[in-house]
Design an enzyme around this catalytic site. Structure first.
Site, PDB file in Angstrom:
ATOM      1  N   SER A   1      -9.786   1.103   3.099  1.00  0.00           N
ATOM      2  CA  SER A   1      -8.979   1.958   2.252  1.00  0.00           C
ATOM      3  C   SER A   1      -7.881   1.234   1.468  1.00  0.00           C
ATOM      4  O   SER A   1      -7.325   1.805   0.538  1.00  0.00           O
ATOM      5  CB  SER A   1      -8.312   3.033   3.112  1.00  0.00           C
ATOM      6  OG  SER A   1      -7.381   2.437   4.001  1.00  0.00           O
TER       7      SER A   1
ATOM      8  N   LYS B   1       0.857  -1.188   0.000  1.00  0.00           N
ATOM      9  CA  LYS B   1       0.000   0.000   0.000  1.00  0.00           C
ATOM     10  C   LYS B   1       0.894   1.239   0.000  1.00  0.00           C
ATOM     11  O   LYS B   1       1.934   1.255   0.677  1.00  0.00           O
ATOM     12  CB  LYS B   1      -0.873  -0.057   1.258  1.00  0.00           C
ATOM     13  CG  LYS B   1      -1.968   0.986   1.361  1.00  0.00           C
ATOM     14  CD  LYS B   1      -2.794   0.739   2.638  1.00  0.00           C
ATOM     15  CE  LYS B   1      -3.955   1.685   2.809  1.00  0.00           C
ATOM     16  NZ  LYS B   1      -4.767   1.362   4.005  1.00  0.00           N
TER      17      LYS B   1
ATOM     18  N   SER C   1      -9.783  -1.367   7.217  1.00  0.00           N
ATOM     19  CA  SER C   1      -9.217  -1.099   5.886  1.00  0.00           C
ATOM     20  C   SER C   1      -8.473  -2.253   5.241  1.00  0.00           C
ATOM     21  O   SER C   1      -8.079  -2.152   4.080  1.00  0.00           O
ATOM     22  CB  SER C   1      -8.290   0.115   5.950  1.00  0.00           C
ATOM     23  OG  SER C   1      -9.050   1.301   5.939  1.00  0.00           O
TER      24      SER C   1
END
Lengths: 426, 100
Positions: free
Chosen positions: A92, A17, A116
């Site tokens: 997310s 990420k 997330s």
């Protein structure tokens, strides 16, 4: 150089990420405010993964600063769900989830502050785990809400997750919240046997308003299957569950407003042109650099920490956090793991919740409580509703990762939902 | 009645060093008002005598030996600065009357 593998991850292509720093690489957090930033250091997880031989092949999209549940709030545009490109992959960490679901990489990493990792794993039909708070070092993870943030893996199977978690877990003197306990061999816990394991079903999670009954049916059916395999199922109660989202949306923005004060146009990232004075530099840099959701959370956080509102909002939320922790402590006296849905509905359409922040926040109703209580949780595929994946969430007590993974693995040995591929990719 | 006014939003925006245009300020007031309406339900929870939780996993603050350790070299530490001079960050004048 002896032709031996460095570790089970040697040579494995992985994605991370874009809020985990890596020497010499841009880290954007999907925000304009980090424009031009190139990291001078490695996150601990990056160091450990590279030492294990893993090859980082890409950095993945996210909601700006990990604030969101859809990966739509990105300065680079929305990520899409491989199962239906008109839908979000959740968020997310939606980019990491989509990359694994689409078969681009077998392993990716994300961060989970309120769900997330687990919610996008559920939305894309893969496995995603949030470890115990402190199990994985946060050094080099760009901070959102420091008392809730935790890094974890996305994989297809609980068995891969066990190997990936072991590679990144463990004490790190650079993170003062890092837990000193030794890391067990999680893979050794995956016996396939759940006989005698007591699974708690929290009644409040199955009575949530707005949950899709078809999603709940998938979860019930997975739990019955585990019961047939020898697990004992009993109802438990987590009475403060309904206050989880409210407590979370006071605590997380409060911490975020403080953490994001560092983006001032002086040390890195975007800087407004020709500032009149220092105040003008701060105001314009921040107003130009942050997107709408990040601004909203900074404002909300600043409000709840400001004089006159602190006790009624922030302190109250922290007290409710104590009650939520106690709920879990009490429940785990009577069971080994807790089983729930991961999200109240399947992946929603891009744009569907974009103008209604509160309805977006409610996507995390089943996941935020684990962050508030610090406990580990995993999402594993447990069915499809209208062709879209559904996730089963398994929660454990503090440092109960081995039990959580054992139950998840036992379920995957008895099901094939994780073996299915998005139609356009298969 | 809304739980927050545009004036209060303007005040917290200034505390947070953010500038909002008219449209943003209107929208933000409505949205934060809706969130505050939702979180108001916490008032019904009896928290008398309940300690607040700041961190979910209780750990004693760890201490290390007070010995110097290698740190990032200054050149690298300022390498990302949008404006720098040598190993210093450049900011606009903070105090009046210092211009030479």
């Amino acid at each position: 150089m002896r032709g031996e593998a460095l570790s089970p991850l040697d040579g494995i292509p992985i994605a991370i990420k874009d809020n985990l720093v890596q020497v010499g690489e841009a880290t954007t957090c999907a925000s304009r405010i980090l424009e031009g930033f190139v990291s001078p250091y490695d996150a601990t997880v990056v160091e450990r993964l590279q030492a294990a031989g893993a090859v980082i092949v890409g950095r993945t999209n996210l909601d700006e600063f990990a604030m969101g549940s859809s990966t739509e709030n990105s300065a680079f545009g929305a990520s899409r769900n491989p199962w239906d490109v008109a839908r979000t992959p959740g968020g997310s960490s939606g980019g990491s989830a989509a990359a694994v679901a689409a078969g681009i990489v077998p392993l990716a990493f994300g961060s989970d502050t309120g769900g997330s990792i687990r919610q996008p794993a559920a939305c894309t039909g893969i496995v995603g785990m949030k470890p115990t708070y402190g199990r994985v070092s946060r050094w080099g993870l760009v901070a959102f809400a420091s008392s809730l943030d935790q890094i974890g893996p996305f994989t297809r199977t609980a068995a891969d997750c066990a190997v990936a978690l072991r590679a990144i877990a463990g004490h790190d003197p650079r993170d003062s919240t890092s837990i000193p306990e030794a890391v067990p061999d999680y893979a050794a816990a995956l016996t396939g046997d759940v006989s005698g394991v007591v699974l708690g079903m929290p009644r409040e999670y199955f009575e949530t308003k707005g949950a899709d009954p078809a999603v709940l049916d998938c979860v019930h059916s997975a739990v019955s299957n585990l019961e047939k395999a020898g697990a004992k199922v009993r109802e438990v109660s987590l009475p403060h569950t309904k206050y989880g989202i409210a407590a979370y949306y006071l605590i997380a923005p409060a911490e975020a407003s403080s953490n994001l004060a560092r983006y001032d146009g002086v040390r890195y990232g975007h800087r407004a042109a020709s500032p009149r004075d220092l105040a003008d530099l701060y105001h314009r840099t921040r107003s130009e650099g942050f997107g709408p959701e990040v601004k909203r959370r900074i404002l909300l956080g600043t409000y709840v920490l400001s004089a006159g509102y602190y006790d009624a909002h922030y302190r109250k939320a922290q007290q409710v956090r104590t009650l939520l922790r106690r709920d879990f402590e009490e429940a785990f006296r009577g069971c080994d793991a807790i089983v729930t849905p991961t999200a109240p509905e399947v992946a929603f359409r891009i744009g569907e919740k974009a103008d209604d922040p509160l309805s977006m926040y409610l996507s995390d109703v089943y996941t935020v409580t684990a962050n508030l209580a610090g406990i580990p949780g995993i999402s594993v595929p447990c069915g499809f509703v209208r062709g879209l994946p559904v996730g089963l969430q398994i929660l454990g007590p503090l440092l109960g990762e081995a039990t959580v993974l054992r139950v998840a693995d036992a379920w995957q040995r008895r099901s094939d939902f994780h073996l299915q591929r998005p139609p356009e990719i298969a | 009645m809304s739980r927050i006014t545009r004036e209060e939003v303007a005040r917290i925006a200034s505390l947070a060093r953010l500038s909002l245009d008219d449209d943003e300020s209107q929208r933000t007031t409505t949205q934060i008002g809706a969130i505050l309406d939702y979180v108001a339900q916490l008032a019904e929870v009896d928290t008398t005598g309940i300690e607040p939780t700041a961190h979910a996993v209780p750990l004693r603050t760890p201490l290390r030996a007070d010995r110097a350790q290698p740190a990032m070299p200054p050149e690298l530490a300022v390498a990302n600065a949008p404006q720098r001079e040598g190993t210093a960050f450049v900011v606009p004048l903070v105090l009046d009357g210092e211009e030479s």
